[in-house]
Write an enzyme that holds these catalytic residues in place. Structure first.
Site, PDB file in Angstrom:
ATOM      1  N   ASP A  64      15.844 -15.003  32.305  1.00 33.91           N
ATOM      2  CA  ASP A  64      17.260 -14.947  31.915  1.00 33.91           C
ATOM      3  C   ASP A  64      17.937 -13.801  32.650  1.00 33.91           C
ATOM      4  OD1 ASP A  64      16.533 -16.781  29.963  1.00 33.91           O
ATOM      5  OD2 ASP A  64      16.080 -15.193  28.513  1.00 33.91           O
ATOM      6  N   ASP A  66      24.168  -5.603  22.816  1.00 33.46           N
ATOM      7  CA  ASP A  66      24.653  -6.139  21.538  1.00 33.46           C
ATOM      8  C   ASP A  66      24.523  -7.664  21.499  1.00 33.46           C
ATOM      9  OD1 ASP A  66      26.578  -6.092  23.501  1.00 33.46           O
ATOM     10  OD2 ASP A  66      28.160  -5.246  22.264  1.00 33.46           O
ATOM     11  N   GLU A  77      29.054 -10.232  13.712  1.00 28.08           N
ATOM     12  CA  GLU A  77      30.158  -9.624  14.449  1.00 28.08           C
ATOM     13  C   GLU A  77      30.321 -10.292  15.810  1.00 28.08           C
ATOM     14  OE1 GLU A  77      30.601  -5.381  14.495  1.00 28.08           O
ATOM     15  OE2 GLU A  77      31.827  -5.445  16.289  1.00 28.08           O
ATOM     16  N   GLU A  78      29.230 -10.832  16.332  1.00 28.16           N
ATOM     17  CA  GLU A  78      29.244 -11.364  17.695  1.00 28.16           C
ATOM     18  C   GLU A  78      29.748 -12.794  17.800  1.00 28.16           C
ATOM     19  OE1 GLU A  78      28.647  -9.542  20.386  1.00 28.16           O
ATOM     20  OE2 GLU A  78      28.210  -7.793  19.160  1.00 28.16           O
ATOM     21  N   ASP A 117      25.780  -7.226  11.476  1.00 27.40           N
ATOM     22  CA  ASP A 117      26.272  -6.619  12.712  1.00 27.40           C
ATOM     23  C   ASP A 117      25.003  -6.260  13.486  1.00 27.40           C
ATOM     24  OD1 ASP A 117      27.350  -5.258  14.788  1.00 27.40           O
ATOM     25  OD2 ASP A 117      28.645  -3.960  13.587  1.00 27.40           O
ATOM     26  N   LEU A 158      24.198  -5.050  16.408  1.00 23.72           N
ATOM     27  CA  LEU A 158      24.082  -3.726  17.040  1.00 23.72           C
ATOM     28  C   LEU A 158      25.430  -3.032  16.927  1.00 23.72           C
ATOM     29  CD1 LEU A 158      21.614  -2.413  18.192  1.00 23.72           C
ATOM     30  CD2 LEU A 158      22.381  -2.993  20.475  1.00 23.72           C
ATOM     31  N   ASP A 159      25.502  -2.113  15.980  1.00 17.89           N
ATOM     32  CA  ASP A 159      26.768  -1.436  15.711  1.00 17.89           C
ATOM     33  C   ASP A 159      26.801  -0.071  16.392  1.00 17.89           C
ATOM     34  OD1 ASP A 159      29.295  -1.217  14.125  1.00 17.89           O
ATOM     35  OD2 ASP A 159      28.250   0.566  13.422  1.00 17.89           O
ATOM     36  N   GLU A 168      29.868  -4.754   7.871  1.00 12.49           N
ATOM     37  CA  GLU A 168      29.705  -3.309   8.067  1.00 12.49           C
ATOM     38  C   GLU A 168      29.812  -2.582   6.719  1.00 12.49           C
ATOM     39  OE1 GLU A 168      31.096  -2.863  12.721  1.00 12.49           O
ATOM     40  OE2 GLU A 168      32.651  -2.699  11.216  1.00 12.49           O
TER      41      GLU A 168
END
Ligand code: AHM
Ligand code: MG
Length: 329
Positions: free
Chosen positions: A70, A76, A99-100, A118, A120-121, A278
């Site tokens: 890939d 994130d 979130e994505e 989330d 990766l915040d 969050e």
């Protein structure tokens, strides 16, 4: 008695801890336990990728591909793929809010749980080697298993969470979670590839001296927040600490006593942070640890979400500090 002594022994592995405490859960059938294990497993993969972030960047700059062929992806996005994959394979989750992704993702109609995550915040810290985190909330679906997902499954109040947690990718990696029976923190041992209980039954100090606020946009803060900040600065007894990664700021304040505030600003009148993936999870954990979480007026966990990516002003931390901040309103 003996059971709880074993369950809370420092050093117990996460898997065993989850198994020993499964009976505390009202609907104990093993699925929530499996779901927590799936999250822990995905977090180990993400942790490995976070640790290699600088190298990935170097390889990315060379236009390289990973071992699977890939193209290199932003961390994130990669984290979202890792968690989604683990939760799809697990089969316990019917719908995933992230979130994505713009709308929720249908995973397995037969799954009993809905998860908001989330992956990766702390986006401003991802590329600069500063602590970042994963935040997750778990709900039981309301509609019968096997039927199409409904709004009522997705838009649940924070008070309906059955479990919530975060993973902090910091100087060490930690997984902290609650199922509504206190908060327990586990530290990752990378050479063994396992989380071990390091912070049993965590309690947030009732009061503290740390305030965590990005004061850049202070000119447009509500007057009450301005007044509270002046109060914190009046005699030098408080200290400011702000990482800009919610999980890291929250975690420090939970251990040491403090308050995190992200109020409404001119740019984001409803604050920047998202209620569903969050604020709700950290509010559940804060309350379980003896702290408070508010939007300045209302308890965060009582807010009825109307949209997946809804924002809210966020005040979270030691009970007395949150009460004091609210008193200036
Ligand atoms: P993100 O979801 O884009 O990473 O934004 C959330 C982050 C939180 O981790 C952090 O507390 C906050 O944004 C920091 O915002 P700011 O840079 O405005 O201080
Ligand atoms: Mg975020």
């Amino acid at each position: 008695m003996e059971q709880s002594r074993i369950a809370h022994s420092i050093g117990i592995a996460l898997d065993r801890f989850i198994k020993n405490n499964q009976g505390q859960f009202q609907y104990a059938s093993g699925e929530l336990s499996q779901l927590l294990r799936d999250i822990a497993l995905a977090s180990k993969v993400v942790n490995r990728e976070v640790n290699k972030a600088g190298l990935i960047d170097i390889m990315g700059a060379l236009g390289s591909q990973n071992s699977a062929g890939d193209d290199q992806q932003k961390l994130d996005v990669l984290a979202n793929i890792r968690f989604t994959r683990a939760l799809t394979k697990g089969g316990e989750v019917c719908a995933l809010i992230s979130e994505e992704t713009e709308s929720y993702v249908d995973l397995n109609n037969k799954g009993k749980y809905v998860i908001a995550i989330d992956p990766l915040d702390g986006s401003s810290n991802i590329d600069v080697n500063v602590s970042i985190g994963t935040i997750f909330s778990i709900y039981r679906r309301k509609s019968p298993e096997g039927t199409p997902i409904r709004d009522e499954d997705i838009l649940q109040k924070g008070s309906e969470q059955v479990a919530a947690g975060y993973i902090l990718y910091g100087s060490s990696t930690m997984l902290v979670y609650t199922t509504g029976h206190g908060v327990n923190g586990f530290t990752y041992e990378p050479t063994l590839g396992e989380y071990f209980l390091s912070h049993p039954d965590q309690k947030m100090p009732e009061d503290g001296k740390i305030f965590s606020v990005n004061e850049g946009p202070a000119a447009s803060f509500p007057a009450s927040v301005e007044k509270y900040l002046q109060y914190c600065k009046k005699d030098g007894s408080y200290t400011a600490r702000y990482i800009g990664s919610l999980v890291a700021d929250f975690h420090r304040n939970m251990l040491k006593g403090g308050i995190y505030i992200y109020p409404g600003t001119a740019k984001n009148p409803q604050g920047k942070l998202r209620l569903m993936y969050e604020c709700n999870a950290l509010s559940f954990i804060a309350e379980q640890a003896g702290g408070l979480a508010s939007d300045g007026k209302n308890r965060i966990l009582d807010i009825q979400p109307k949209a997946l990516h809804q924002r809210t002003p966020f005040y979270v931390g030691s009970k007395k500090m949150v009460e004091k901040a609210k008193s200036f309103d």
